[in-house]
Each structure stands twice: as C-alpha cells, then as structure tokens.
Design a protein around this motif. Structure first.
Motif, PDB file in Angstrom:
ATOM      1  N   VAL A 140     -25.304   5.747 -21.561  1.00  8.99           N
ATOM      2  CA  VAL A 140     -25.951   6.778 -22.373  1.00  8.99           C
ATOM      3  C   VAL A 140     -27.522   6.947 -22.337  1.00  8.99           C
ATOM      4  N   GLY A 141     -27.977   8.172 -22.609  1.00  9.36           N
ATOM      5  CA  GLY A 141     -29.534   8.444 -22.587  1.00  9.36           C
ATOM      6  C   GLY A 141     -30.123   7.810 -23.978  1.00  9.36           C
ATOM      7  N   ASP A 142     -29.537   8.220 -25.065  1.00 13.41           N
ATOM      8  CA  ASP A 142     -29.888   7.663 -26.201  1.00 13.41           C
ATOM      9  C   ASP A 142     -28.781   6.919 -27.142  1.00 13.41           C
ATOM     10  N   ARG A 167     -28.510   7.412 -31.039  1.00 15.78           N
ATOM     11  CA  ARG A 167     -27.677   8.822 -31.142  1.00 15.78           C
ATOM     12  C   ARG A 167     -26.041   8.600 -30.948  1.00 15.78           C
ATOM     13  N   ALA A 168     -25.922   7.933 -29.754  1.00 14.52           N
ATOM     14  CA  ALA A 168     -24.583   7.697 -29.281  1.00 14.52           C
ATOM     15  C   ALA A 168     -24.003   6.424 -30.326  1.00 14.52           C
ATOM     16  N   ASP A 180     -18.725  13.832 -25.765  1.00 16.80           N
ATOM     17  CA  ASP A 180     -19.595  13.465 -26.777  1.00 16.80           C
ATOM     18  C   ASP A 180     -21.066  13.813 -26.643  1.00 16.80           C
ATOM     19  N   GLU A 228     -23.448  12.392 -25.386  1.00 11.68           N
ATOM     20  CA  GLU A 228     -23.999  12.407 -23.690  1.00 11.68           C
ATOM     21  C   GLU A 228     -23.073  12.960 -22.782  1.00 11.68           C
ATOM     22  N   HIS A 230     -19.825  12.487 -22.114  1.00 11.12           N
ATOM     23  CA  HIS A 230     -18.634  11.939 -21.617  1.00 11.12           C
ATOM     24  C   HIS A 230     -17.401  12.674 -22.288  1.00 11.12           C
TER      25      HIS A 230
END
Length: 137
Positions: free
Chosen positions: A12-14, A17-18, A116, A118, A120
């Motif tokens: 994930v990048g964040d 948030r995730a 989601d 991100e 996914h």
C-alpha cells in the motif's frame, strides 16, 4: 508443503488510509500488536484459486496489461446474493470503488468486484454450488 496460505500481504502507498479502510470501513479485526510500518488483521482461513490471467482480468472487466490489472483478485465469499450487495455497499461506504457491479455470473452464482483505496481488487461472491472458506455459524 501444507495446503494453506498463512498470510497475504498487500503493498500500500498510504498505510494509515489502508488500515482505516480495512479496520474501520470493512470491520476486519486488527491484531493488537503495535509495530512501526505494518498492520496485521487476524482472519478466518484462506483459499487459493488459480485462474488464467486474461480470464480473471476479463471477469473483473479490467485490462490485463498495464496498471489496470495486477494479476490477482482477493475473494470474499458469502452465503447469499443479498449479502453480496451488502458487502459491496459496505466497501463503497468505506472508500472502495466499484469495478464491476454485483450481477449474475456466467458460472451460475452472483458476484461483483471492488477496488480498495490502493487499487487491490476484491471479488464478493455467492456460490450456490459449493461453500468456500469458513462457514457462518
């Protein structure tokens, strides 16, 4: 090798948030361990399905090439058509994007896909022919 997958890790990048999406939005139980840079969720068992790359992309209605498709989809199987719709709505309310609205599937069940925050892919499916994964009590 024993027939199981013990952990699926999503990049994930964040992370914050995730983590909020899965913990607060979808209600997954977060494992009570504080570790920098990672969040764990204790779930109830997993299945692994192997399906041709291009066929899975076609089923999710995303391109098989480039950034639109990552070659995987996580699946959440439920016990009724109505529950598919409820889970899809819960995901959208939590910040997911509908990729393929829930609908009758070519294989005889009912399913939809969401991404989601991100990107996914998750399939939410009801399969009237076989129970997949842990069963509701």
């Amino acid at each position: 090798m024993k027939p199981r997958i013990s952990m699926i890790t999503l990049g994930v990048g964040d992370l914050d948030r995730a983590t909020r999406f899965y913990e607060q939005g979808l209600g997954l139980p977060r494992y009570p361990m504080e570790a920098a840079g990672v969040a764990f969720f204790a779930l109830e068992g997993t299945w692994l399905a192997l399906y041709p790359w291009s066929a899975l992309a076609e089923d999710a209605t995303v391109p098989a090439e480039g950034s639109g498709f990552r070659g995987t989809a996580l699946a959440h199987n439920v016990s009724s058509r109505e529950e598919v719709d409820l889970v899809m709505a819960q995901a959208v309310n939590a910040g997911a994007r509908v990729v393929k609205p829930a609908q009758d599937a070519f294989w005889g069940g009912y399913s939809g896909y969401f991404a989601d925050p991100e990107g996914h892919l998750w399939e939410v499916a009801w399969n009237p022919f076989m129970a997949i994964g842990p069963q509701d009590e």
